[in-house]
Design a protein around this motif. Structure first.
Motif, PDB file in Angstrom:
ATOM      1  N   ILE A 283      65.053 122.701  97.090  1.00  0.00           N
ATOM      2  CA  ILE A 283      64.791 123.518  95.898  1.00  0.00           C
ATOM      3  C   ILE A 283      63.531 124.348  96.129  1.00  0.00           C
ATOM      4  CG2 ILE A 283      64.103 123.450  93.464  1.00  0.00           C
ATOM      5  CD1 ILE A 283      65.980 120.984  93.181  1.00  0.00           C
ATOM      6  N   ALA A 284      62.487 123.715  96.652  1.00  0.00           N
ATOM      7  CA  ALA A 284      61.227 124.430  96.909  1.00  0.00           C
ATOM      8  C   ALA A 284      61.425 125.570  97.905  1.00  0.00           C
ATOM      9  CB  ALA A 284      60.164 123.466  97.426  1.00  0.00           C
ATOM     10  N   THR A 285      62.279 125.360  98.875  1.00  0.00           N
ATOM     11  CA  THR A 285      62.547 126.375  99.887  1.00  0.00           C
ATOM     12  C   THR A 285      63.174 127.625  99.276  1.00  0.00           C
ATOM     13  OG1 THR A 285      62.889 124.663 101.560  1.00  0.00           O
ATOM     14  CG2 THR A 285      63.815 126.813 102.040  1.00  0.00           C
TER      15      THR A 285
ATOM     16  N   GLU B 131      60.513 118.984 109.280  1.00  0.00           N
ATOM     17  CA  GLU B 131      61.716 119.724 108.927  1.00  0.00           C
ATOM     18  C   GLU B 131      61.480 120.901 107.973  1.00  0.00           C
ATOM     19  OE1 GLU B 131      66.107 118.387 107.327  1.00  0.00           O
ATOM     20  OE2 GLU B 131      64.612 116.872 107.771  1.00  0.00           O
ATOM     21  N   TYR B 132      60.449 120.810 107.163  1.00  0.00           N
ATOM     22  CA  TYR B 132      60.204 121.827 106.143  1.00  0.00           C
ATOM     23  C   TYR B 132      58.885 122.569 106.375  1.00  0.00           C
ATOM     24  CZ  TYR B 132      64.137 119.893 103.610  1.00  0.00           C
ATOM     25  OH  TYR B 132      65.391 119.479 103.257  1.00  0.00           O
ATOM     26  N   GLU B 133      58.529 122.776 107.625  1.00  0.00           N
ATOM     27  CA  GLU B 133      57.308 123.529 107.929  1.00  0.00           C
ATOM     28  C   GLU B 133      57.388 124.903 107.255  1.00  0.00           C
ATOM     29  OE1 GLU B 133      55.196 122.766 112.002  1.00  0.00           O
ATOM     30  OE2 GLU B 133      57.369 122.901 112.307  1.00  0.00           O
ATOM     31  N   GLY B 134      56.284 125.335 106.695  1.00  0.00           N
ATOM     32  CA  GLY B 134      56.259 126.631 106.026  1.00  0.00           C
ATOM     33  C   GLY B 134      56.501 126.546 104.536  1.00  0.00           C
ATOM     34  N   VAL B 135      57.150 125.479 104.093  1.00  0.00           N
ATOM     35  CA  VAL B 135      57.384 125.291 102.658  1.00  0.00           C
ATOM     36  C   VAL B 135      56.113 124.789 101.988  1.00  0.00           C
ATOM     37  CG1 VAL B 135      58.766 124.031 100.935  1.00  0.00           C
ATOM     38  CG2 VAL B 135      59.817 124.816 103.035  1.00  0.00           C
ATOM     39  N   ASP B 136      55.218 124.188 102.770  1.00  0.00           N
ATOM     40  CA  ASP B 136      54.024 123.574 102.197  1.00  0.00           C
ATOM     41  C   ASP B 136      53.142 124.567 101.435  1.00  0.00           C
ATOM     42  OD1 ASP B 136      53.346 124.753 104.583  1.00  0.00           O
ATOM     43  OD2 ASP B 136      52.046 123.133 105.254  1.00  0.00           O
TER      44      ASP B 136
ATOM     45  N   MET C  75      63.126 128.547  95.863  1.00  0.00           N
ATOM     46  CA  MET C  75      62.652 128.952  94.544  1.00  0.00           C
ATOM     47  C   MET C  75      62.356 130.451  94.545  1.00  0.00           C
ATOM     48  SD  MET C  75      60.190 125.688  93.525  1.00  0.00           S
ATOM     49  CE  MET C  75      58.848 126.755  93.209  1.00  0.00           C
ATOM     50  N   ALA C  76      62.811 131.126  93.526  1.00  0.00           N
ATOM     51  CA  ALA C  76      62.577 132.566  93.429  1.00  0.00           C
ATOM     52  C   ALA C  76      61.107 132.856  93.138  1.00  0.00           C
ATOM     53  CB  ALA C  76      63.457 133.175  92.342  1.00  0.00           C
ATOM     54  N   ARG C  77      60.479 131.970  92.391  1.00  0.00           N
ATOM     55  CA  ARG C  77      59.064 132.139  92.059  1.00  0.00           C
ATOM     56  C   ARG C  77      58.503 130.774  91.693  1.00  0.00           C
ATOM     57  NH1 ARG C  77      58.708 132.470  86.272  1.00  0.00           N
ATOM     58  NH2 ARG C  77      60.809 132.528  85.425  1.00  0.00           N
ATOM     59  N   GLY C  78      57.204 130.701  91.600  1.00  0.00           N
ATOM     60  CA  GLY C  78      56.562 129.466  91.170  1.00  0.00           C
ATOM     61  C   GLY C  78      56.179 128.553  92.316  1.00  0.00           C
ATOM     62  N   LYS C  79      55.616 127.426  91.937  1.00  0.00           N
ATOM     63  CA  LYS C  79      55.121 126.430  92.877  1.00  0.00           C
ATOM     64  C   LYS C  79      55.676 125.075  92.471  1.00  0.00           C
ATOM     65  CE  LYS C  79      50.943 124.977  95.101  1.00  0.00           C
ATOM     66  NZ  LYS C  79      49.947 125.557  95.920  1.00  0.00           N
ATOM     67  N   MET C  80      55.789 124.170  93.429  1.00  0.00           N
ATOM     68  CA  MET C  80      56.260 122.824  93.144  1.00  0.00           C
ATOM     69  C   MET C  80      55.105 121.843  93.342  1.00  0.00           C
ATOM     70  SD  MET C  80      59.616 120.781  94.373  1.00  0.00           S
ATOM     71  CE  MET C  80      60.617 121.991  93.573  1.00  0.00           C
ATOM     72  N   TYR C  81      54.833 121.058  92.293  1.00  0.00           N
ATOM     73  CA  TYR C  81      53.809 120.020  92.344  1.00  0.00           C
ATOM     74  C   TYR C  81      54.515 118.673  92.399  1.00  0.00           C
ATOM     75  CZ  TYR C  81      50.961 123.894  90.766  1.00  0.00           C
ATOM     76  OH  TYR C  81      50.338 125.107  90.671  1.00  0.00           O
ATOM     77  N   VAL C  82      54.187 117.867  93.410  1.00  0.00           N
ATOM     78  CA  VAL C  82      54.830 116.572  93.594  1.00  0.00           C
ATOM     79  C   VAL C  82      53.784 115.474  93.408  1.00  0.00           C
ATOM     80  CG1 VAL C  82      56.057 115.058  95.199  1.00  0.00           C
ATOM     81  CG2 VAL C  82      56.499 117.532  95.231  1.00  0.00           C
ATOM     82  N   VAL C  83      54.050 114.559  92.475  1.00  0.00           N
ATOM     83  CA  VAL C  83      53.235 113.351  92.324  1.00  0.00           C
ATOM     84  C   VAL C  83      53.995 112.262  93.063  1.00  0.00           C
ATOM     85  CG1 VAL C  83      52.282 111.666  90.717  1.00  0.00           C
ATOM     86  CG2 VAL C  83      52.354 114.096  90.079  1.00  0.00           C
ATOM     87  N   ASP C  84      53.434 111.808  94.180  1.00  0.00           N
ATOM     88  CA  ASP C  84      54.116 110.859  95.064  1.00  0.00           C
ATOM     89  C   ASP C  84      53.405 109.513  95.027  1.00  0.00           C
ATOM     90  OD1 ASP C  84      55.637 109.645  96.997  1.00  0.00           O
ATOM     91  OD2 ASP C  84      54.902 110.868  98.658  1.00  0.00           O
ATOM     92  N   ALA C  85      54.036 108.562  94.349  1.00  0.00           N
ATOM     93  CA  ALA C  85      53.472 107.214  94.245  1.00  0.00           C
ATOM     94  C   ALA C  85      54.270 106.234  95.094  1.00  0.00           C
ATOM     95  CB  ALA C  85      53.455 106.763  92.784  1.00  0.00           C
ATOM     96  N   ASP C  86      54.861 106.735  96.155  1.00  0.00           N
ATOM     97  CA  ASP C  86      55.666 105.919  97.054  1.00  0.00           C
ATOM     98  C   ASP C  86      54.934 105.847  98.395  1.00  0.00           C
ATOM     99  OD1 ASP C  86      57.592 104.761  98.639  1.00  0.00           O
ATOM    100  OD2 ASP C  86      59.155 106.197  98.153  1.00  0.00           O
TER     101      ASP C  86
END
Length: 178
Positions: A39-41, A66-71, A43-54
């Motif tokens: 989805i992040a890859t 695998e997702y270099e550049g999406v960061d 997205m037409a606009r905006g940013k994705m914030y992930v809260v990772d408690a795992d």
């Protein structure tokens, strides 16, 4: 375990005026992290914030390989799987002044948060962890299931637990993005 393939020219944008809410669940390796990052890859606009408690750090690993550049589009906030750090990370991610309607937030996992808030509330009230307290009650009441159930019910301070859990619900309800 196939990766979702989308034509690279496709950009995802909600056709609705209201924010999207998506629930992903499944065991380890089911593809939840890959779905989020796909989805992040796109997205037409905006940013994705992930809260990772795992503790698996799946997002960090995926973004590094695998997702270099999406960061540049994804910000991961890692926290311990316990209520204090978790709710602080959620409030930080969702309380940002610079968020826009096209931004997304991912809470991973949200399912364990109810257990974490109970544990934290009881620890604050009684100074002991829930498991120790339940073992003590079981020893006190032996096989008397009714007495044990009554003691557990009295032990839990549901109004406080619900009030504390409301912090998470208010953060989610107040989030203007997806």
């Amino acid at each position: 375990r196939e990766r979702l393939e989308i034509d690279m020219t496709t950009k995802l944008e909600s056709p609705h005026r209201f924010s999207e809410r998506i629930l992903l669940f499944g065991g380890g390796g089911a593809g939840k992290t890959n779905t989020v990052l796909n989805i992040a890859t796109h997205m037409a606009r905006g940013k994705m914030y992930v809260v990772d408690a795992d503790y698996s750090l799946a997002y960090d690993r995926a973004l590094a390989t695998e997702y270099e550049g999406v960061d540049e589009n994804v910000e991961v906030v890692t926290c311990a799987p316990e209520w204090g750090e978790f709710i602080e990370a959620v409030q930080k991610a969702m309380g940002r002044a610079d968020t826009e309607a096209g931004d997304w937030v991912v809470i991973d996992p949200v399912s364990a948060s109810w257990d974490w808030v109970q544990e934290a509330t009881l620890e604050t009230i009684y100074g002991e962890d829930l498991t120790s307290m339940l073992v003590q009650l079981r020893k006190m009441h032996g096989r008397d299931s009714r007495a044990y159930a009554k003691a557990v019910s009295e032990l839990m301070n549901w109004p406080l637990v619900k009030k504390e859990y409301g912090k998470l619900l208010r953060a989610i309800q107040g989030w203007k993005g997806h």
